[in-house]
Design a protein around this motif. Structure first.
Motif, PDB file in Angstrom:
ATOM      1  N   ALA A  59      22.523 107.185  18.358  1.00 31.27           N
ATOM      2  CA  ALA A  59      23.686 106.659  18.966  1.00 31.27           C
ATOM      3  C   ALA A  59      24.822 105.842  18.302  1.00 31.27           C
ATOM      4  CB  ALA A  59      23.106 105.564  20.042  1.00 31.27           C
ATOM      5  N   GLN A  60      24.253 105.752  17.169  1.00 32.94           N
ATOM      6  CA  GLN A  60      25.485 105.074  16.177  1.00 32.94           C
ATOM      7  C   GLN A  60      25.542 106.029  14.716  1.00 32.94           C
ATOM      8  OE1 GLN A  60      27.441 102.619  16.929  1.00 32.94           O
ATOM      9  NE2 GLN A  60      26.594 102.792  18.677  1.00 32.94           N
ATOM     10  N   ALA A  61      24.961 107.201  15.004  1.00 30.56           N
ATOM     11  CA  ALA A  61      24.959 108.069  13.754  1.00 30.56           C
ATOM     12  C   ALA A  61      26.476 108.386  13.189  1.00 30.56           C
ATOM     13  CB  ALA A  61      24.092 109.394  13.829  1.00 30.56           C
ATOM     14  N   LYS A 117      33.303 107.505  12.406  1.00 35.69           N
ATOM     15  CA  LYS A 117      34.133 108.822  12.065  1.00 35.69           C
ATOM     16  C   LYS A 117      34.869 109.383  13.397  1.00 35.69           C
ATOM     17  CE  LYS A 117      31.494 109.494   8.411  1.00 35.69           C
ATOM     18  NZ  LYS A 117      32.208 109.555   7.170  1.00 35.69           N
ATOM     19  N   LYS A 118      35.606 110.197  13.141  1.00 31.73           N
ATOM     20  CA  LYS A 118      36.668 110.520  13.991  1.00 31.73           C
ATOM     21  C   LYS A 118      36.626 112.256  14.042  1.00 31.73           C
ATOM     22  CE  LYS A 118      39.789 108.004  12.178  1.00 31.73           C
ATOM     23  NZ  LYS A 118      40.973 107.487  11.593  1.00 31.73           N
ATOM     24  N   LEU A 119      36.547 112.631  15.383  1.00 37.03           N
ATOM     25  CA  LEU A 119      36.610 114.079  15.446  1.00 37.03           C
ATOM     26  C   LEU A 119      37.947 114.580  16.296  1.00 37.03           C
ATOM     27  CD1 LEU A 119      35.412 116.858  16.309  1.00 37.03           C
ATOM     28  CD2 LEU A 119      34.900 116.046  18.573  1.00 37.03           C
ATOM     29  N   ALA A 120      38.679 115.274  15.782  1.00 36.90           N
ATOM     30  CA  ALA A 120      39.871 115.771  16.341  1.00 36.90           C
ATOM     31  C   ALA A 120      39.863 117.145  17.304  1.00 36.90           C
ATOM     32  CB  ALA A 120      40.874 116.149  15.279  1.00 36.90           C
ATOM     33  N   THR A 121      39.824 116.979  18.456  1.00 35.09           N
ATOM     34  CA  THR A 121      39.819 118.332  19.061  1.00 35.09           C
ATOM     35  C   THR A 121      41.279 118.897  19.281  1.00 35.09           C
ATOM     36  OG1 THR A 121      40.147 116.978  21.193  1.00 35.09           O
ATOM     37  CG2 THR A 121      37.742 117.574  20.342  1.00 35.09           C
ATOM     38  N   ALA A 168      29.891 114.870  22.704  1.00 27.70           N
ATOM     39  CA  ALA A 168      28.807 114.945  21.736  1.00 27.70           C
ATOM     40  C   ALA A 168      29.185 113.685  20.742  1.00 27.70           C
ATOM     41  CB  ALA A 168      28.898 116.335  21.042  1.00 27.70           C
ATOM     42  N   MET A 169      30.593 113.787  20.482  1.00 26.21           N
ATOM     43  CA  MET A 169      31.018 112.582  19.543  1.00 26.21           C
ATOM     44  C   MET A 169      30.783 111.341  19.933  1.00 26.21           C
ATOM     45  SD  MET A 169      31.901 112.749  16.264  1.00 26.21           S
ATOM     46  CE  MET A 169      32.617 111.917  15.041  1.00 26.21           C
ATOM     47  N   TYR A 170      31.203 110.921  21.082  1.00 28.25           N
ATOM     48  CA  TYR A 170      30.941 109.598  21.604  1.00 28.25           C
ATOM     49  C   TYR A 170      29.534 109.176  21.717  1.00 28.25           C
ATOM     50  CZ  TYR A 170      35.814 109.568  23.382  1.00 28.25           C
ATOM     51  OH  TYR A 170      37.153 109.328  23.465  1.00 28.25           O
TER      52      TYR A 170
END
Lengths: 141, 308
Positions: free
Chosen positions: B33-35, B39-43, B59-61
């Motif tokens: 849950a906090q892995a 970090k940021k994912l740009a879609t 997935a990122m959330y």
């Protein structure tokens, strides 16, 4: 007809008969100031007929382009009237801006500044494909 | 290469490791849950998509990370003429990882060649869609327990169906996989898949127009939609869109443990009443997509979660 022997320069031998003019254009040999001799349909024991190009000056040759167009060519580097080096070409792994990708769905169709890069995917059959969309290149020049 | 552009970049042992992680996430979601905290994912979606974009974002959330991006080209700088390379160079300053969908084939490769952060190909035109393939592989592993000794039917648009091309490439590496390629004449698989994947590797395959005749031998039936957006000519789309429709009666001759898959969205190629058949796996497949993308994001960011 007499074509003088080269003292310093390059000889492209064993060109498939009929391809010399294509190679002349693609290598931009028309822009050279030195003597360039094109011999078409010369007799050849090995090939029956062949073309030969003699360049009476040392220039930087794009061997990848040459190998792509006609991998059977032998390149002889002549220095002081003697063969200093003889190179046997093969199909290059990649060619850049030699083949244009014609696939309208390819990214190269909308981004003009991208280099058109084709990769050899089947050496036996001489198949090249666009690295972006994998479209097969049409027959080589 | 920085990221994942083509499923064939991954060795089979790397795919096995991703599937192992995905299965662990399914069993122990709280552990992850906090892995990706911080970090940021740009879609970057230059083409509309619901499922793929939302599954990347979910997935990122669920990994504790954040998401930024756009969902259509009109709301990006590409509408002003910016190149893909420039876009990803800039986005690399803002995000730790990029998921990109683009209508032009090869755009994510261009992005990966320029980007300072990992780029995941979330679909490039009719070309590749590696995370869908990972989703498909996770589903096959969970439903069948193996990738070898399978007869896999692929039905519908095999020409523009990028999921089909990637899945064929991925499954071709396993023993005794046979493909039954069911499509109208106009939508057969492209020559590069036929010649350089199937024929080159001596893979057993047949091409047919007849879904019902092929049905009894299949272990997996992978249905696809005829995609309007891939046609330059609307008339061709209308003529071909109803070529194959899977119905409950057509499933009568199928094996009892057949696994019916579909990358979704469907239009009408699977009748709604098939959803109640236990052999329908396509909604489970969509759910699996989130878990395998979580595993992939972790791998590309180099984050290891203790397997205890």
């Amino acid at each position: 007809m007499i074509v003088n022997p080269i003292t310093n320069g390059i000889v492209l031998d064993h060109i498939t008969a009929g391809k010399a003019m294509d190679i002349y254009k693609i290598l931009h040999l028309d822009s050279l100031n030195c003597t360039v001799a094109i011999i078409k349909n010369a007799d050849s024991k090995k090939m029956g007929h062949k073309d030969i190009i003699k360049i009476f000056e040392h220039i930087d040759l794009n061997l990848d382009v040459l190998g792509y167009i006609d991998p059977g060519i032998t390149v002889s580097i002549i220095k002081d009237g003697k063969v200093k080096d003889r190179l046997h070409l093969e199909l290059p792994q990649r060619v850049t801006n030699v083949i244009k990708c014609k696939n309208p769905r390819c990214i190269t169709s909308v981004e003009q500044e991208l280099p058109h890069v084709f990769q050899l995917t089947d050496r036996e059959k001489g198949v090249y494909r666009c690295i972006y969309c994998e479209t097969k290149a049409k027959n080589r020049v | 290469m920085n990221g994942l552009i083509d499923i064939m970049q991954l060795r089979t042992d790397e795919i096995d490791a991703l599937i192992k992680t995905a299965n662990d996430i399914i069993g122990n979601p709280q552990k992850y849950a906090q892995a990706c905290a911080g970090k940021k994912l740009a879609t970057l979606f230059f083409e509309p998509s619901t499922r793929t974009r939302l599954s990347f974002e979910a997935a990122m959330y669920e990994l504790g990370g954040h998401v930024l991006g756009f969902s259509e080209a009109a709301s990006s700088s590409s509408s002003k003429g910016e190149s893909v390379a420039d876009t990803v160079t800039v986005v690399g300053y803002y995000a730790d990882i990029i998921a990109m969908r683009h209508p032009k084939e090869g755009a994510p490769l261009v992005a990966a060649m320029k980007s300072s952060v990992p780029v995941i190909n979330a679909g490039d035109g009719g070309h590749n869609h590696p995370t869908q393939t990972l989703t498909d592989l996770l589903t096959i592993q969970r439903e069948k327990g193996r990738f070898d000794h399978l007869t896999v039917g692929l039905c519908g648009d095999l020409k523009f169906g990028r999921t089909v091309h990637s899945l064929i490439s991925a499954l071709s590496r396993y023993e005794k996989v046979k493909f039954v390629l069911i499509s109208p004449e106009e939508l057969v698989i492209p020559d590069y898949v036929r010649q350089e994947v199937l024929q080159k590797n001596n893979i057993d395959f047949v091409e047919t127009r007849d879904l019902e005749a092929a049905m009894p031998e299949l272990d997996i039936l992978y249905m696809t939609r005829v995609q309007r957006e891939r046609f330059f000519n609307e008339a061709d789309y209308i003529r071909l869109k109803d070529s194959y429709v899977l119905t409950v009666p057509k499933l009568q001759s199928a094996k009892s443990d057949l696994c019916v898959m579909h990358p979704l969205p469907r239009v009408n190629e699977i009748a709604v009443d098939v959803d109640d058949d236990p052999r329908a796996c396509y909604f489970k497949q969509a759910q699996n997509g989130k878990y395998i993308r979580m595993a992939l994001i972790l791998k590309l960011l180099g984050i290891e979660v203790d397997a205890q």
